[in-house]
Motif scaffolding. Sequence first.
Motif, PDB file in Angstrom:
ATOM      1  N   VAL A  71       3.239   5.206   4.089  1.00 29.86           N
ATOM      2  CA  VAL A  71       2.338   6.338   4.299  1.00 29.86           C
ATOM      3  C   VAL A  71       3.118   7.631   4.077  1.00 29.86           C
ATOM      4  O   VAL A  71       4.143   7.860   4.735  1.00 29.86           O
ATOM      5  CB  VAL A  71       1.733   6.306   5.714  1.00 29.86           C
ATOM      6  N   LEU A  72       2.643   8.449   3.150  1.00 30.21           N
ATOM      7  CA  LEU A  72       3.281   9.722   2.854  1.00 30.21           C
ATOM      8  C   LEU A  72       2.500  10.827   3.550  1.00 30.21           C
ATOM      9  O   LEU A  72       1.369  11.158   3.162  1.00 30.21           O
ATOM     10  CB  LEU A  72       3.331   9.963   1.344  1.00 30.21           C
ATOM     11  N   ASN A  73       3.095  11.373   4.594  1.00 30.38           N
ATOM     12  CA  ASN A  73       2.417  12.361   5.421  1.00 30.38           C
ATOM     13  C   ASN A  73       2.133  13.630   4.626  1.00 30.38           C
ATOM     14  O   ASN A  73       3.030  14.215   4.022  1.00 30.38           O
ATOM     15  CB  ASN A  73       3.272  12.686   6.646  1.00 30.38           C
ATOM     16  N   GLY A  74       0.868  14.040   4.602  1.00 30.16           N
ATOM     17  CA  GLY A  74       0.476  15.273   3.937  1.00 30.16           C
ATOM     18  C   GLY A  74       0.251  15.141   2.444  1.00 30.16           C
ATOM     19  O   GLY A  74      -0.103  16.136   1.785  1.00 30.16           O
ATOM     20  N   ASP A  75       0.429  13.943   1.882  1.00 32.45           N
ATOM     21  CA  ASP A  75       0.248  13.788   0.440  1.00 32.45           C
ATOM     22  C   ASP A  75      -1.238  13.568   0.124  1.00 32.45           C
ATOM     23  O   ASP A  75      -2.027  13.152   0.971  1.00 32.45           O
ATOM     24  CB  ASP A  75       1.084  12.625  -0.088  1.00 32.45           C
ATOM     25  N   ASP A  76      -1.608  13.827  -1.141  1.00 35.56           N
ATOM     26  CA  ASP A  76      -3.013  13.846  -1.535  1.00 35.56           C
ATOM     27  C   ASP A  76      -3.405  12.629  -2.371  1.00 35.56           C
ATOM     28  O   ASP A  76      -2.629  11.680  -2.492  1.00 35.56           O
ATOM     29  CB  ASP A  76      -3.311  15.148  -2.292  1.00 35.56           C
ATOM     30  N   HIS A  77      -4.612  12.679  -2.947  1.00 39.12           N
ATOM     31  CA  HIS A  77      -5.099  11.531  -3.709  1.00 39.12           C
ATOM     32  C   HIS A  77      -4.279  11.304  -4.974  1.00 39.12           C
ATOM     33  O   HIS A  77      -4.034  10.159  -5.352  1.00 39.12           O
ATOM     34  CB  HIS A  77      -6.579  11.733  -4.071  1.00 39.12           C
ATOM     35  N   ARG A  78      -3.860  12.355  -5.600  1.00 38.14           N
ATOM     36  CA  ARG A  78      -2.985  12.240  -6.774  1.00 38.14           C
ATOM     37  C   ARG A  78      -1.654  11.574  -6.413  1.00 38.14           C
ATOM     38  O   ARG A  78      -1.048  10.865  -7.188  1.00 38.14           O
ATOM     39  CB  ARG A  78      -2.795  13.639  -7.358  1.00 38.14           C
ATOM     40  N   LEU A  79      -1.223  11.712  -5.150  1.00 39.60           N
ATOM     41  CA  LEU A  79       0.018  11.183  -4.594  1.00 39.60           C
ATOM     42  C   LEU A  79       1.231  11.792  -5.302  1.00 39.60           C
ATOM     43  O   LEU A  79       1.864  11.177  -6.155  1.00 39.60           O
ATOM     44  CB  LEU A  79       0.075   9.658  -4.651  1.00 39.60           C
ATOM     45  N   GLN A  80       1.519  13.019  -4.908  1.00 41.72           N
ATOM     46  CA  GLN A  80       2.640  13.756  -5.493  1.00 41.72           C
ATOM     47  C   GLN A  80       3.966  13.033  -5.270  1.00 41.72           C
ATOM     48  O   GLN A  80       4.890  13.150  -6.082  1.00 41.72           O
ATOM     49  CB  GLN A  80       2.716  15.159  -4.863  1.00 41.72           C
ATOM     50  N   GLY A  81       4.062  12.262  -4.185  1.00 36.56           N
ATOM     51  CA  GLY A  81       5.309  11.588  -3.860  1.00 36.56           C
ATOM     52  C   GLY A  81       5.493  10.242  -4.535  1.00 36.56           C
ATOM     53  O   GLY A  81       6.456   9.525  -4.219  1.00 36.56           O
ATOM     54  N   TRP A  82       4.618   9.888  -5.459  1.00 31.71           N
ATOM     55  CA  TRP A  82       4.729   8.593  -6.125  1.00 31.71           C
ATOM     56  C   TRP A  82       6.104   8.365  -6.758  1.00 31.71           C
ATOM     57  O   TRP A  82       6.664   7.275  -6.630  1.00 31.71           O
ATOM     58  CB  TRP A  82       3.624   8.425  -7.144  1.00 31.71           C
ATOM     59  N   LEU A 136       0.834  -1.197   0.000  1.00 31.13           N
ATOM     60  CA  LEU A 136       0.000   0.000   0.000  1.00 31.13           C
ATOM     61  C   LEU A 136       0.866   1.243   0.000  1.00 31.13           C
ATOM     62  O   LEU A 136       1.830   1.337   0.763  1.00 31.13           O
ATOM     63  CB  LEU A 136      -0.882   0.044   1.250  1.00 31.13           C
ATOM     64  N   VAL A 137       0.495   2.220  -0.845  1.00 27.20           N
ATOM     65  CA  VAL A 137       1.147   3.527  -0.832  1.00 27.20           C
ATOM     66  C   VAL A 137       0.037   4.555  -0.649  1.00 27.20           C
ATOM     67  O   VAL A 137      -0.832   4.708  -1.522  1.00 27.20           O
ATOM     68  CB  VAL A 137       1.933   3.785  -2.135  1.00 27.20           C
ATOM     69  N   LEU A 138       0.051   5.244   0.478  1.00 24.33           N
ATOM     70  CA  LEU A 138      -1.082   6.065   0.895  1.00 24.33           C
ATOM     71  C   LEU A 138      -0.652   7.481   1.238  1.00 24.33           C
ATOM     72  O   LEU A 138       0.447   7.702   1.763  1.00 24.33           O
ATOM     73  CB  LEU A 138      -1.750   5.444   2.127  1.00 24.33           C
ATOM     74  N   TRP A 184      -7.304   7.264   4.107  1.00 23.64           N
ATOM     75  CA  TRP A 184      -6.162   6.348   4.076  1.00 23.64           C
ATOM     76  C   TRP A 184      -6.207   5.350   5.223  1.00 23.64           C
ATOM     77  O   TRP A 184      -5.734   4.218   5.099  1.00 23.64           O
ATOM     78  CB  TRP A 184      -4.856   7.141   4.113  1.00 23.64           C
ATOM     79  N   ARG A 185      -6.794   5.745   6.359  1.00 21.62           N
ATOM     80  CA  ARG A 185      -6.829   4.858   7.530  1.00 21.62           C
ATOM     81  C   ARG A 185      -7.717   3.645   7.290  1.00 21.62           C
ATOM     82  O   ARG A 185      -7.464   2.565   7.816  1.00 21.62           O
ATOM     83  CB  ARG A 185      -7.303   5.641   8.758  1.00 21.62           C
ATOM     84  N   GLU A 186      -8.744   3.814   6.458  1.00 16.99           N
ATOM     85  CA  GLU A 186      -9.594   2.687   6.120  1.00 16.99           C
ATOM     86  C   GLU A 186      -8.808   1.640   5.331  1.00 16.99           C
ATOM     87  O   GLU A 186      -8.973   0.435   5.537  1.00 16.99           O
ATOM     88  CB  GLU A 186     -10.803   3.152   5.309  1.00 16.99           C
ATOM     89  N   ALA A 187      -7.916   2.105   4.445  1.00 13.76           N
ATOM     90  CA  ALA A 187      -7.081   1.171   3.686  1.00 13.76           C
ATOM     91  C   ALA A 187      -6.127   0.425   4.608  1.00 13.76           C
ATOM     92  O   ALA A 187      -5.909  -0.782   4.446  1.00 13.76           O
ATOM     93  CB  ALA A 187      -6.308   1.920   2.605  1.00 13.76           C
TER      94      ALA A 187
END
Length: 207
Positions: free
Chosen positions: A175-186, A150-152, A161-164
């Motif tokens: 878990v990427l703290n502060g990242d969004d649905h697009r996942l900028q840190g991908w 999982l990458v959240l 994200w907690r449900e996942a």
Amino acid sequence: MLTACYLSLPTMTHYLYLHGFQSGPQSLKARETQAYLHAIAPEASFSSPQLSPYPAQAIAQVEALIDSIKQPLVLIGSSLGGYYATCLAERFGLPAVLINPAIRPEADLARFMGPLHNPYTGEHYTLGPQHMDELIALRPARLHAANYWLVLGTADEVLDWREAVRHYAGARTTVLNGDDHRLQGWPQCLPGLLGVAGKLAQRQAGI
């Protein structure tokens, strides 16, 4: 310089990317993934089909593609594509990387029922209650946590994200703290794909 993780790659691992709702193969994450693999693991292959907007058709489409792929296979699914990847990982015993996956898409998409337009493809289509039923019918009876990474993002504005984390309890989780649905840190997570493929190779070799 080759890393140990890279050296463990199967020579022809195939990465199959499943896009999310109202998206397509041209999505930024799909293009980032393809570009990374082309640069770092050129002997690997990549595909990202344009999925049908209708769940049962989308799954049948990807199942046919999986049947045609003869290399070791890693699924990558984003949002609704993460739900589809989960269904297929359980059916075929495949490893899957899930990016902000949908857990109960029938609830998430219920408000979108009616006429829709996909901005990536220009396609016009209509979602109805029968398509929500199709999503429910696809849900696996059980999950094998070892299949998943999982990458959240904790600031996902679409899904919690907690449900996942709860749903895939025991799975490898980033878990990427502060990242969004697009996942900028991908992009910073992409080297982890090589590790997933390496573990796949070990499993298939019985190590």
